[in-house]
Write an enzyme that holds these catalytic residues in place. Structure first.
Site, PDB file in Angstrom:
ATOM      1  N   HIS A 359       0.836  -1.212   0.000  1.00  0.00           N
ATOM      2  CA  HIS A 359       0.000   0.000   0.000  1.00  0.00           C
ATOM      3  C   HIS A 359       0.860   1.248   0.000  1.00  0.00           C
ATOM      4  O   HIS A 359       0.625   2.192  -0.751  1.00  0.00           O
ATOM      5  CB  HIS A 359      -0.879   0.066   1.263  1.00  0.00           C
ATOM      6  CG  HIS A 359      -1.870  -1.041   1.371  1.00  0.00           C
ATOM      7  ND1 HIS A 359      -2.873  -1.029   2.307  1.00  0.00           N
ATOM      8  CD2 HIS A 359      -2.035  -2.189   0.664  1.00  0.00           C
ATOM      9  CE1 HIS A 359      -3.593  -2.133   2.187  1.00  0.00           C
ATOM     10  NE2 HIS A 359      -3.101  -2.841   1.208  1.00  0.00           N
ATOM     11  N   GLU A 600       1.799 -12.655 -18.710  1.00  0.00           N
ATOM     12  CA  GLU A 600       2.727 -12.454 -17.590  1.00  0.00           C
ATOM     13  C   GLU A 600       3.278 -13.755 -17.021  1.00  0.00           C
ATOM     14  O   GLU A 600       4.014 -13.732 -16.037  1.00  0.00           O
ATOM     15  CB  GLU A 600       2.057 -11.627 -16.488  1.00  0.00           C
ATOM     16  CG  GLU A 600       0.687 -12.118 -16.078  1.00  0.00           C
ATOM     17  CD  GLU A 600      -0.042 -11.151 -15.149  1.00  0.00           C
ATOM     18  OE1 GLU A 600       0.632 -10.345 -14.473  1.00  0.00           O
ATOM     19  OE2 GLU A 600      -1.277 -11.203 -15.108  1.00  0.00           O
ATOM     20  N   ASP A 624       5.967  -9.258 -13.825  1.00  0.00           N
ATOM     21  CA  ASP A 624       5.721 -10.660 -13.481  1.00  0.00           C
ATOM     22  C   ASP A 624       6.327 -11.598 -14.507  1.00  0.00           C
ATOM     23  O   ASP A 624       6.877 -12.650 -14.159  1.00  0.00           O
ATOM     24  CB  ASP A 624       4.220 -10.923 -13.353  1.00  0.00           C
ATOM     25  CG  ASP A 624       3.709 -10.693 -11.931  1.00  0.00           C
ATOM     26  OD1 ASP A 624       4.548 -10.710 -11.006  1.00  0.00           O
ATOM     27  OD2 ASP A 624       2.505 -10.492 -11.751  1.00  0.00           O
ATOM     28  N   CYS A 671       2.943  -2.955 -20.173  1.00  0.00           N
ATOM     29  CA  CYS A 671       2.616  -2.028 -19.086  1.00  0.00           C
ATOM     30  C   CYS A 671       3.440  -2.242 -17.826  1.00  0.00           C
ATOM     31  O   CYS A 671       3.067  -1.788 -16.751  1.00  0.00           O
ATOM     32  CB  CYS A 671       1.129  -2.138 -18.737  1.00  0.00           C
ATOM     33  SG  CYS A 671       0.604  -3.788 -18.271  1.00  0.00           S
TER      34      CYS A 671
END
Length: 755
Positions: A359, A600, A624, A671
């Site tokens: 976070h 990914e 990933d 991305c």
């Protein structure tokens, strides 16, 4: 020997400083192995190995005997990086005699290297007068001991070794992973959990008498609490249990305990730090006792220690003042902690735990705060108030930086500021090469704060909207209407440009506190599309919210994460079509959005031709994909250096994906972090990616490098690197290209320090 090993490690971990830790090591190992000598040699700043502690050799030789790598038996252990076990040490050709040690009497020698992150930090040695070859069990014990101690020694070495807390320390470097890019130079402010005895940061005491009075008031307050608690429970507990409260009161009345704390306050330590030090030492003493009853008293000491510490810290927390360039540091920083600090004073963040997807890292990127996560070796409790440099590009933290390093990073910081101002002029210019090849640049978003910055920097759409962010920032699942409102804001802000929304991607290192996923290997577990297909109620509500939010705008694209097979695609598309039909029946004027999949995992790479015939677009998640291809967790500081975005296998996989998508007549974007790397952007453009999507911070840099090169030259550069088999060689080749074209400023900063 296992119990002895645990006991020694526990004692070493509780030691106040490196000198004490080494003394424990040599005395306890000598005792357990029943030898006449145990010594520790540690590497110094010159690369020599110096006798730092001994039990058995002449104590006056400590700090004086030094050997280079390869010199003597100790130096031979360093070079070989494996144990040397000799029955007649003096007969070995590498044997070297040092008269000051008195070691000519010892024939038997066993030395094992102390290795941390592939570096030999030192050598642990035992010796004996009698000719004796240490057996396999003894050798294994010493090897295990050195492995256990390596982290402790590395930690102490990095923080100045035997330099006491609060004294001037030498420059030290700690590695984590990048949470948010950028450079921050400031002062460490350590936030610790309340009443955690082991994480109290060192803080100097400015007014000794006031601090002692504060300490005594806290003791008195806890004494009254315990008396009150004892009275409340008197009718509910028996006499033996009541005695515990009497024992607590006796400890608080113990003049020697308070005197120890006050002595340390007079030497300059704050009351919370002095108290925690004394309590931990007493706890260690009780833990080491053979009597079970007395060992149990360690728990009582710890409990009492926490009660007093809570009072000591509560007052300190209220009085905390944040300096202008605060580098906030903690074991595990949280979003709520950021709210306690005035925004204009916060310069950087460092968290010992957590990853780039935590976070706090997500918020840091949104707020443009340089951040390092997972700095596992950082001695955070010892660096409060000390000067700190945060390198958010390389995931590095420098404590007590020297003048040269400060000057180096200040130059980078000023160059960054000038570069940002210079790149602002590019906002309204097209992203095209000098020979007019056009490449759209999109942004990755998750918060509304991202939207403003993205539009300010000339984004042409959203290549990845992380829908999990609103889920992560709540204490429950957001309702369909709450989701619709959030998604509508994103879609409206970028209309008529497309917004690609990834369906909920939790699992791995992104866990929802109200939907916990406990797994031994979360990255290979229940995550992404696997979770939402197993819980269609979550998936359907999210798709309904997305499509309803797009009404009248029609710029929504839906992206499916963690796809590994065709069945997942078919099941997801069936649910999306179902929602679309239901919304039409309910009277919503909506269009069926394009649906794509994220590539990914390696399985999706090899399925790219089939996937391309089943969906409307592909989007590569390079972060990933790279870690799965290389079997490297990029959030693990221990192997982060093996995470190579320019690894030949990664580049070849990316090129294969582009060919597969274009053969099927669909578009393909990327991305991940790679898309925001100016050098990598040249290669990705040459490969044929239709869109690059990145953090808004990097967009101007990428646009600048694309506008500074021709498409033909980019194709040539790609051909050159695709024939290379070394990721570092590829990165260096691209860096040279940027230098040759005058775009050096856009390369991520490279430091020349040797730490």
């Amino acid at each position: 020997m296992l119990n002895s090993l645990r006991s020694i490690v526990q004692e070493v971990n509780a030691a106040r400083d490196m000198k004490s830790a080494l003394a424990i090591i040599v005395s306890r190992v000598k005792e357990v192995m029943k030898t006449q000598v145990c010594s520790v040699y540690l590497r110094d700043s010159k690369g020599d190995y110096v006798l730092m502690a001994t039990d058995g050799l002449n104590a006056n030789s400590v700090g004086k005997v030094r050997l280079a790598a390869g010199e003597g038996l100790v130096g031979r252990v360093v070079v070989r990086e494996e144990p040397i076990n000799l029955e007649h040490a003096e007969a070995h050709p590498s044997y070297q005699y040092f008269p000051e040690t008195g070691e000519e009497r010892y024939s038997s020698f066993l030395g094992v290297p102390i290795i941390h992150h592939r570096k030999v930090l030192g050598v642990l040695v035992v010796q004996q007068v009698e000719q004796r070859r240490f057996d396999e069990g003894e050798e294994a014990f010493l090897v295990t001991m050195s492995a256990q101690l390596a982290g402790v020694i590395a930690h102490a070495e990095a923080t100045g070794g035997v330099v006491p807390p609060g004294a001037k320390a030498s420059q030290a470097k700690f590695l984590g992973v990048s949470g948010a890019s950028g450079i921050a130079i400031g002062e460490a402010v350590v936030l610790t959990p309340t009443a955690d005895l082991r994480s109290v940061p060192y803080q100097a005491c400015k007014d000794v008498e006031a601090e002692i009075a504060f300490f005594q008031r806290s003791l008195l307050a806890v004494r009254e609490d315990i008396k009150s608690l004892g009275e409340q429970l008197r009718a509910r507990i028996n006499r033996e249990e009541q005695a515990l409260f009497d024992a607590y009161l006796a400890m608080l009345d113990d003049a020697s305990l308070a005197r120890e704390v006050m002595d340390r306050i007079r030497k300059g330590a704050s009351a919370p730090y002095a108290w925690s030090e004394v309590i931990l030492e007493h706890e260690t003493i009780f833990n080491s006792m053979n009597d079970p009853y007395l060992r149990e008293r360690a728990t009582d000491v710890r409990d009492l220690g926490r009660r007093v510490l809570a009072y000591l810290q509560e007052s300190n927390q209220k009085a905390r003042v944040y300096p202008d360039k605060t580098i906030l540091i903690g074991e595990e920083l949280t979003a709520s902690m950021l709210g306690e600090i005035p925004k204009e004073k916060l310069a950087g963040l460092v968290s010992v735990l957590g990853s780039s997807n935590s976070h706090v890292a997500i918020l840091a990127r949104a707020m443009d705060i340089p951040t390092v996560m997972g700095a596992v070796d950082l001695p955070y409790s010892q660096i409060n108030g000390r000067p700190i440099i945060v390198d958010g590009y390389k995931g590095a933290v420098y404590c007590d930086p020297n003048a040269q390093l400060r000057k180096h990073y200040k130059a980078i910081y000023l160059e960054e500021q000038a570069l940002v101002k210079g790149l602002e002029a590019l906002k309204n210019l097209p992203c095209e090469t000098q020979d007019r090849y056009r490449l759209p640049l999109h942004v990755n978003t998750g918060l509304m704060a991202d939207v403003v910055r993205s539009l300010e920097r000339g984004a042409e759409g959203v290549g990845l909207y992380r829908t999990e962010v609103p889920f992560l920032l709540r204490d429950r699942f957001p309702s369909e209407e709450e989701q619709r409102a959030i998604y509508r804001e994103q879609l409206e802000a970028f209309a008529p440009h497309s917004v690609t929304m990834r369906t909920l991607d939790i699992g791995g290192d992104k866990a929802l506190p109200y939907f916990p996923i406990q797994e031994d290997n979360p990255f290979l577990g229940w995550r992404g599309i696997r979770v939402t297909l197993d819980h269609p109620e979550i998936f359907l509500a999210q798709i309904r919210a997305m499509i309803k939010a797009s009404e009248g705008l029609d710029n929504l694209r839906i992206l499916l994460p963690m796809i590994t097979n065709m069945q997942e695609v078919d099941a997801s598309r069936a649910l999306i079509r179902r929602v679309y039909k239901e919304l039409l029946e309910e009277g919503f004027k909506v269009r069926l959005p394009q649906v794509g999949v994220m590539i990914e995992v390696p399985a999706a790479v090899y399925l790219a031709p089939e996937l391309s015939r089943r969906v409307d677009f592909l989007s590569v998640g390079s972060n990933d994909l790279t870690q799965y291809l290389l079997a490297v967790d990029r959030n693990n500081a221990q192997v982060a250096d093996l995470y190579q975005a320019f690894h030949p296998a990664v580049l070849r996989a990316l090129q294969y994906i582009v060919y597969a998508a274009h053969d099927a007549g669909i578009s393909v974007s990327i991305c991940g972090e790679l898309a925001g790397d100016p050098g990598a952007a040249i290669l990705l453009m040459a490969m044929g990616f239709d869109v690059l999507s990145m953090n808004a911070t990097n967009l101007p840099k990428v646009k600048s490098v694309i506008r500074g090169i021709t498409f033909d030259r980019a194709k040539q550069l790609l051909a050159e690197v695709m024939s290379m088999s070394n990721g570092d060689q590829i990165r260096d080749h691209i860096a040279r290209e940027l230098r040759d074209t005058g775009l050096t400023r856009l390369i991520r900063p490279v430091t020349s320090d040797s730490n």
